[in-house]
Design an enzyme around this catalytic site. Structure first.
Site, PDB file in Angstrom:
ATOM      1  N   HIS A 274      10.163 -21.433 -21.175  1.00  0.00           N
ATOM      2  CA  HIS A 274      10.096 -20.266 -20.299  1.00  0.00           C
ATOM      3  C   HIS A 274      10.859 -20.530 -19.015  1.00  0.00           C
ATOM      4  CE1 HIS A 274       6.690 -22.909 -19.487  1.00  0.00           C
ATOM      5  NE2 HIS A 274       6.708 -22.483 -18.229  1.00  0.00           N
TER       6      HIS A 274
ATOM      7  N   HIS B  39      10.962 -19.561 -15.077  1.00  0.00           N
ATOM      8  CA  HIS B  39      10.240 -18.940 -13.965  1.00  0.00           C
ATOM      9  C   HIS B  39      11.234 -18.196 -13.078  1.00  0.00           C
ATOM     10  CE1 HIS B  39       6.446 -21.465 -14.094  1.00  0.00           C
ATOM     11  NE2 HIS B  39       7.251 -22.235 -14.801  1.00  0.00           N
TER      12      HIS B  39
HETATM   13  P1  AMP Z   1       5.046 -24.674 -16.563  1.00  0.00           P
HETATM   14  O1  AMP Z   1       4.393 -25.694 -15.679  1.00  0.00           O
HETATM   15  O2  AMP Z   1       6.528 -24.516 -16.266  1.00  0.00           O
HETATM   16  O3  AMP Z   1       4.772 -24.944 -18.029  1.00  0.00           O
HETATM   17  O4  AMP Z   1       4.423 -23.287 -16.162  1.00  0.00           O
HETATM   18  C1  AMP Z   1       3.427 -22.621 -16.883  1.00  0.00           C
HETATM   19  C2  AMP Z   1       3.107 -21.360 -16.127  1.00  0.00           C
HETATM   20  O5  AMP Z   1       2.346 -20.523 -16.973  1.00  0.00           O
HETATM   21  C3  AMP Z   1       2.281 -21.579 -14.854  1.00  0.00           C
HETATM   22  O6  AMP Z   1       3.002 -21.076 -13.717  1.00  0.00           O
HETATM   23  C4  AMP Z   1       1.000 -20.789 -15.108  1.00  0.00           C
HETATM   24  O7  AMP Z   1       0.514 -20.133 -13.955  1.00  0.00           O
HETATM   25  C5  AMP Z   1       1.442 -19.804 -16.164  1.00  0.00           C
HETATM   26  N1  AMP Z   1       0.372 -19.322 -17.037  1.00  0.00           N
HETATM   27  C6  AMP Z   1      -0.545 -20.083 -17.685  1.00  0.00           C
HETATM   28  N2  AMP Z   1      -1.384 -19.293 -18.389  1.00  0.00           N
HETATM   29  C7  AMP Z   1      -0.980 -18.014 -18.188  1.00  0.00           C
HETATM   30  C8  AMP Z   1      -1.448 -16.741 -18.629  1.00  0.00           C
HETATM   31  N3  AMP Z   1      -2.516 -16.617 -19.451  1.00  0.00           N
HETATM   32  N4  AMP Z   1      -0.785 -15.630 -18.224  1.00  0.00           N
HETATM   33  C9  AMP Z   1       0.275 -15.738 -17.403  1.00  0.00           C
HETATM   34  N5  AMP Z   1       0.766 -16.903 -16.945  1.00  0.00           N
HETATM   35  C10 AMP Z   1       0.146 -18.036 -17.314  1.00  0.00           C
END
Ligand code: AMP
Length: 133
Positions: A98, A100
């Site tokens: 993903h 950001h």
């Molecule tokens: P990463 O550390 O790059 O893997 O980021 C994962 C992101 O997913 C974090 O910024 C979380 O806040 C986000 N996240 C986790 N669970 C959910 C969810 N159920 N809905 C939306 N975002 C989420």
């Protein structure tokens, strides 16, 4: 086992979806750095950037560019941070690719907190030789 993002894409877990197509889904991050922080998620659960096919990466970047425009017009942000945590060692929490996109405003007080290193004499040239391609 399905990742949390696959569960979101398949509708098993609720989310605020901003866009969907054959290759990606865009949602709001549940814990935003700034409100409007969004995630461009590949539909296929490639664990990392490094494992994603180039054509899909090209598409994700095209969608990220559209999302960047939308953040600027809809929220009036003056900048954005685009960020991919690529592997657990980099801080990636969800092993499903993903991007950001974080809306940024002048003086919003948010910053990356990386500390920086310095090279010893000659070391930078050595790294240059190792990393040239
Ligand atoms: P990463 O550390 O790059 O893997 O980021 C994962 C992101 O997913 C974090 O910024 C979380 O806040 C986000 N996240 C986790 N669970 C959910 C969810 N159920 N809905 C939306 N975002 C989420």
């Amino acid at each position: 086992m399905k990742t949390i993002f696959t569960k979101i894409i398949e509708g098993e877990i609720p989310s605020i979806k901003l866009h969907e197509d054959a290759l990606c889904t865009v949602i709001l991050d549940i814990n935003p750095v700034n409100k409007g922080h969004l995630l461009v998620i590949s539909r296929e659960p490639y664990p990392t950037f490094s494992e994603c096919p180039q054509t899909t990466l090209d598409h994700l970047m095209a969608i990220a560019k559209l999302a960047d425009s939308k953040l600027r017009t809809a929220l009036g942000c003056e900048g954005t941070n685009l960020l991919i945590n690529n592997g657990e060692a980099s801080g990636q929490e969800v092993p499903h690719l993903h991007i950001h996109l974080i809306p940024r405003f002048t003086n919003d007080g948010k910053k990356f907190a990386f500390t920086k290193e310095t090279y010893a004499d000659g070391e930078m040239a050595t790294y240059g030789k190792k990393l040239g391609f």
